[in-house]
Write an enzyme that holds these catalytic residues in place. Structure first.
Site, short mmCIF file in Angstrom:
data_model
loop_
_atom_site.label_atom_id
_atom_site.label_comp_id
_atom_site.label_asym_id
_atom_site.label_seq_id
_atom_site.Cartn_x
_atom_site.Cartn_y
_atom_site.Cartn_z
N GLU A 150 3.92 -18.30 57.42
CA GLU A 150 2.60 -18.16 56.80
C GLU A 150 1.70 -19.38 56.94
O GLU A 150 0.54 -19.34 56.55
CB GLU A 150 2.70 -17.75 55.31
CG GLU A 150 3.22 -18.81 54.39
CD GLU A 150 4.72 -18.76 54.28
OE1 GLU A 150 5.21 -18.43 53.22
OE2 GLU A 150 5.41 -19.06 55.27
N ASP A 163 8.03 -17.65 53.24
CA ASP A 163 8.82 -18.34 52.21
C ASP A 163 9.78 -17.40 51.50
O ASP A 163 9.59 -16.19 51.48
CB ASP A 163 7.89 -19.00 51.19
CG ASP A 163 7.13 -20.17 51.79
OD1 ASP A 163 7.60 -20.72 52.79
OD2 ASP A 163 6.05 -20.52 51.27
N ASP A 211 10.37 -16.98 48.32
CA ASP A 211 10.06 -16.51 46.97
C ASP A 211 9.40 -15.13 47.04
O ASP A 211 9.27 -14.54 48.11
CB ASP A 211 9.17 -17.52 46.23
CG ASP A 211 7.88 -17.82 46.99
OD1 ASP A 211 7.57 -17.09 47.95
OD2 ASP A 211 7.19 -18.78 46.63
N GLU A 269 6.30 -14.20 46.60
CA GLU A 269 5.04 -14.19 47.35
C GLU A 269 5.34 -14.12 48.85
O GLU A 269 4.70 -13.38 49.59
CB GLU A 269 4.26 -15.47 47.02
CG GLU A 269 2.76 -15.35 47.15
CD GLU A 269 2.13 -14.43 46.12
OE1 GLU A 269 1.14 -13.77 46.49
OE2 GLU A 269 2.61 -14.34 44.98
N TYR A 276 12.14 -26.44 49.78
CA TYR A 276 11.03 -25.63 49.27
C TYR A 276 10.61 -26.08 47.88
O TYR A 276 11.44 -26.33 47.01
CB TYR A 276 11.44 -24.15 49.25
CG TYR A 276 10.28 -23.23 49.03
CD1 TYR A 276 9.13 -23.32 49.82
CD2 TYR A 276 10.31 -22.27 48.03
CE1 TYR A 276 8.06 -22.47 49.62
CE2 TYR A 276 9.24 -21.40 47.83
CZ TYR A 276 8.12 -21.53 48.62
OH TYR A 276 7.04 -20.70 48.42
N ARG A 301 8.63 -24.60 45.53
CA ARG A 301 8.41 -23.67 44.40
C ARG A 301 9.76 -23.14 43.96
O ARG A 301 10.29 -22.20 44.53
CB ARG A 301 7.47 -22.53 44.81
CG ARG A 301 6.04 -23.00 45.01
CD ARG A 301 5.06 -21.87 45.12
NE ARG A 301 3.72 -22.38 45.38
CZ ARG A 301 3.21 -22.59 46.59
NH1 ARG A 301 3.93 -22.30 47.65
NH2 ARG A 301 2.00 -23.07 46.73
N HIS A 331 16.82 -21.14 45.64
CA HIS A 331 18.08 -21.34 44.94
C HIS A 331 18.57 -22.77 44.96
O HIS A 331 19.73 -23.05 44.76
CB HIS A 331 19.14 -20.41 45.54
CG HIS A 331 18.69 -18.99 45.56
ND1 HIS A 331 18.38 -18.30 44.41
CD2 HIS A 331 18.43 -18.13 46.59
CE1 HIS A 331 17.98 -17.08 44.72
NE2 HIS A 331 17.99 -16.95 46.03
#
Length: 780
Positions: A9, A82, A84, A86, A288, A290, A333
């Site tokens: 993205e 990603d 998550d 989103e 990552y 978030r 995680h």
């Protein structure tokens, strides 16, 4: 036919990943979401199980066409957004829009951009997790319902162009409630008593030792009585306790703890922290960013162990596994950590270096030994008085993780430093004081939220998730419901009683208290909107409701609940409340407060939210005479303004006299105070009070503006309505509402009308042939 197309993205991420994959892989970016709910339409079909109506924005159409063409040429398409919710939704939208087929589409995830992680992800592809997609859709649709249905209610009842949001409204409520706690707070005084004793150190040299009375005294009379009793008292060490103390390191960073610590240690805003962390992640420097997990992989703990041993020695190593305590923890995680623990620094811009340094130190410290300290407490009795002083000292026996990292707190200023070493003491030792001081102290009002402490509160309440904190805090400031600001301290007097040389002196001193920086203050609009929503939509503003919705989203992500069931359950009651509230007729405007009557006329004086913000109004719409309005000054609040302060605002406009045959008037408007003369306006500088500015000062400002305008104006051709002006970036031509730059090698004063029109024509043609770049269009 190309073998592999990888879609991520972000272009920076694409660039990094491309380095790790061979010539058989082409990596492209979707520049975030490629489709979303329509911007200006509700876009949700309630009757069809809340079916969303997605669209591809105009500025993404070219990009989508390109991705489609590349996908058709590829044997396998790897969706690598990603990990998550989103990111999962982005992958799903790509799958749908590009008409991908299951047999040649693979979903891969990784929480760090390293060669090992990328290759491992390619070895272990999976399918798109529709439960994660539905959890993201549920949040997006619920927030759209709340925003689209509540905003028109605010337009009608409060003021046009307002908007509401589910999480944002709750964040504003927290700030408004804290402000009211502060306004209602009554400070209470008490006396803190400290003594300085002279004690021999290990070499026999007399040193000062500070001790404090074990309790605060409520009144000055009590403090006076204690000091009188201390005049002839003996001071003896009644007890000494020494106990070992261990301090353990904090867990590695999650999104919220990184935001909080970067605010305290680096002065970053929440949005700034996320932007810098995003760049570090995309460059492959950190995992990552978030996440609400504090877990570290075995690779991270093992490499940390090696780094600590090499840098500090085996005795500093203590491998730890932290448990995630956040309710409904999800997203990535693993905690935020450096991808390669052996790199204590990175080659990056200054902000990225600073944030990386913070992440590296916190991660390394989490795998280090406890700090071992020794805390000594000496109790000093006062003869004939049922009270005692306490002296506390702390010495670090083994620094452990403190060698690398100390955690910061929001109330650092209020924390006592006990890390001083006491001189050698023994039980029964008689002490001689050098002075005893009773200082008047006051209870502290609750602290206003900073961005960091608001994030901590939202997380405590279970409101929002890692991806929502930064946009929530940015949105409430952009909507002008909350503003980040400073508050000047106020002078306060306090009494100090000092016993020295058997005499008590009483001195009144002054101090500045209550000064604040970078705190979140509710605006009057924010307060009025909050009060209205709390009264008419209590469920939306309820902390438990907002937190329970987050839990339901988690259940959708786990496949335990259907997202449409959440929507149905919520929508019925909510929509009924919207319809009912729109139908309610109120006597006064929402937020309006009656201050009293205008002296002399008896007309009502009130404050309310006007079109351009809070205003004071004299009179009412029913009067024959039109009501008069005055804009409230910055720093004034609708909740605290008095009738007297309101009437002061109507002393403007004030006429100063005549200059050049025209009246000079001082007034105040939407953008602050001004001077009006001969139909022209001059802004009044901040250091001049509109109620006190003189005629001489006003003339000076009028002439200064004329001079500035004369310098700005180079030439004009009235017949063509064309002007040559001096601007911030140099001279330019203004013609038919557009501006045109004058080439550097041209002298503006020498230009004639024909040449000006030629410059206009050339630049207009160039602009027409240059393709416009969309927000997400890739720069060549």
């Amino acid at each position: 036919m190309q073998k592999n197309l990888v879609i991520v993205e972000s272009p920076a991420k694409a660039k990094t990943i491309e380095k790790f994959l061979g010539k058989d892989f082409k990596v492209l970016s979707s520049y975030g979401h490629i489709r979303d709910l329509k911007k200006k339409e509700f876009s949700i079909d309630v009757a069809q199980d809340f079916k969303p109506d997605y669209e591809i924005p105009v500025d993404k159409e070219e990009l989508v066409s390109k991705l489609q063409a590349e996908a058709e040429k590829a044997e396998t398409v790897w969706l690598a957004s990603d990990e998550d919710r989103e990111g999962e939704a982005i992958a799903w939208h790509l799958y749908e829009v590009l008409h991908l087929k299951p047999e040649n589409t693979k979903r891969i995830v990784f929480h760090e951009i390293t060669k090992t992680a990328i290759l491992k992800a390619i070895e272990q592809p999976r399918e798109i997790d529709i439960n994660l997609v539905n959890a993201q859709q549920a949040r997006r649709i619920l927030d759209r319902i709340v925003g689209f249905e509540l905003s028109p209610v605010l337009w009608k009842k409060v003021k046009p162009a307002l908007s509401a949001g589910r999480v944002q409204s709750v964040a504003v409520r927290l700030i408004v409630e804290r402000e009211r706690e502060i306004q209602a707070f009554k400070s209470e005084a008490s006396y803190r008593v400290t003594a300085i004793f002279l004690v021999p150190d290990a070499d026999g040299k007399m040193v000062e030792m500070k001790a404090e009375l074990g309790r605060r005294l409520k009144t000055k009379k009590e403090a006076q009585a204690l000091l009188e009793a201390c005049k002839n008292a003996n001071f003896t060490i009644e007890d000494i306790t020494t106990r070992p103390v261990k301090k353990s390191p904090a867990a590695p960073f999650t999104t919220s703890t990184l935001q909080q610590e970067a605010a305290r240690k680096l002065g970053f805003t929440v949005a700034q922290t996320m932007m810098v962390a995003q760049r570090l992640y995309e460059s492959g420097f950190i995992t990552y960013m978030r996440t609400d997990s504090v877990n570290l992989s075995e690779f991270a703990t093992e490499s940390s162990k090696t780094v600590i041993t090499d840098m500090m020695g085996q005795q500093y190593v203590h491998a730890r596994h932290f448990a995630t305590k956040t309710k409904g923890a999800q997203e990535a995680h693993e905690a935020i950590r450096p991808t390669y623990m052996e790199n204590p620094t990175v080659n990056a811009p200054a902000q990225e270096k600073k944030l990386y340094d913070l992440i590296w130190k916190r991660t390394i410290a989490s795998q280090m030994s406890d700090a071992e300290l020794e805390k000594t407490t000496a109790t000093i009795g006062i003869s004939d008085v049922n009270d005692a002083f306490t002296a506390v000292g702390e010495v670090i026996k083994f620094d452990g993780f403190l060698r690398v990292y100390r955690e910061s707190y929001d109330d650092d200023a209020e924390q006592e430093d006990e890390s001083r070493l006491l001189p050698p003491l023994k039980k029964g030792q008689v002490l001689v004081h050098q002075g005893i001081m009773a200082t008047e102290r006051f209870t502290q009002r609750p602290a206003r939220y900073t961005e960091a402490s608001l994030v901590r509160k939202l997380e405590e309440l279970g409101i929002g998730r890692p991806s929502t904190y930064a946009p929530t805090i940015s949105t409430i400031q952009q909507r002008e419901y909350v503003e980040k600001g400073e508050k000047a301290g106020e002078e306060r007097s306090f009494d100090t009683l000092t016993l020295k040389d058997n005499k008590i002196t009483d001195i009144t001193r002054t101090e500045i208290t209550g000064a604040e920086k970078s705190k979140l203050f509710p605006t009057d609009t924010g307060t009025v909107v909050n009060d209205f929503l709390t009264e008419y939509f209590p469920a939306i503003l309820d902390y438990n409701f907002t937190a329970s919705v987050e839990k339901e989203f988690d259940e959708v992500a786990e496949g335990e609940k259907a997202w449409t069931a959440i929507m149905k359950n919520f929508y019925e009651g909510f929509h009924t409340s919207v319809v009912t509230t729109l139908a309610i007729k109120t006597e006064r405007k929402v937020g309006e407060r009656l201050l009293g009557e205008e002296p002399g006329t008896g007309k009502p004086v009130s404050v309310k939210i006007g079109r351009f913000g809070p205003v004071v109004q004299i009179g009412s719409a029913d009067d024959e005479e039109k009501p008069r309005f005055a804009q409230m000054k910055k720093g004034m609040s609708m909740e605290t303004i008095t009738l007297e302060e309101a009437m002061e605002l109507f002393k403007l406009p004030r006429k100063l006299g005549e200059y050049e045959g025209k009246t000079v008037t001082i007034g105040v408007g939407r953008f602050g105070p001004y001077i009006q003369h001969n139909s022209k306006y001059v802004s009044l500088p901040k250091d001049l009070d509109p109620m006190e500015v003189t005629m001489e000062e006003s003339i000076e400002l009028i002439l200064a503006k004329r001079e500035a305008e004369a310098k700005k104006h180079i030439k004009s051709f009235e017949e063509a309505e064309l002007e040559i002006l001096n601007g911030r970036y140099g001279p330019y031509i203004t013609y038919q509402g557009s501006n045109y730059k004058i080439p550097k090698d041209v002298v503006p004063q020498d230009l004639n009308l024909e040449t000006c029109l030629e410059i206009v024509k050339l630049q207009a043609e160039k602009a027409a042939t240059t393709p416009k770049r969309g927000r997400y269009a890739k720069k060549k």
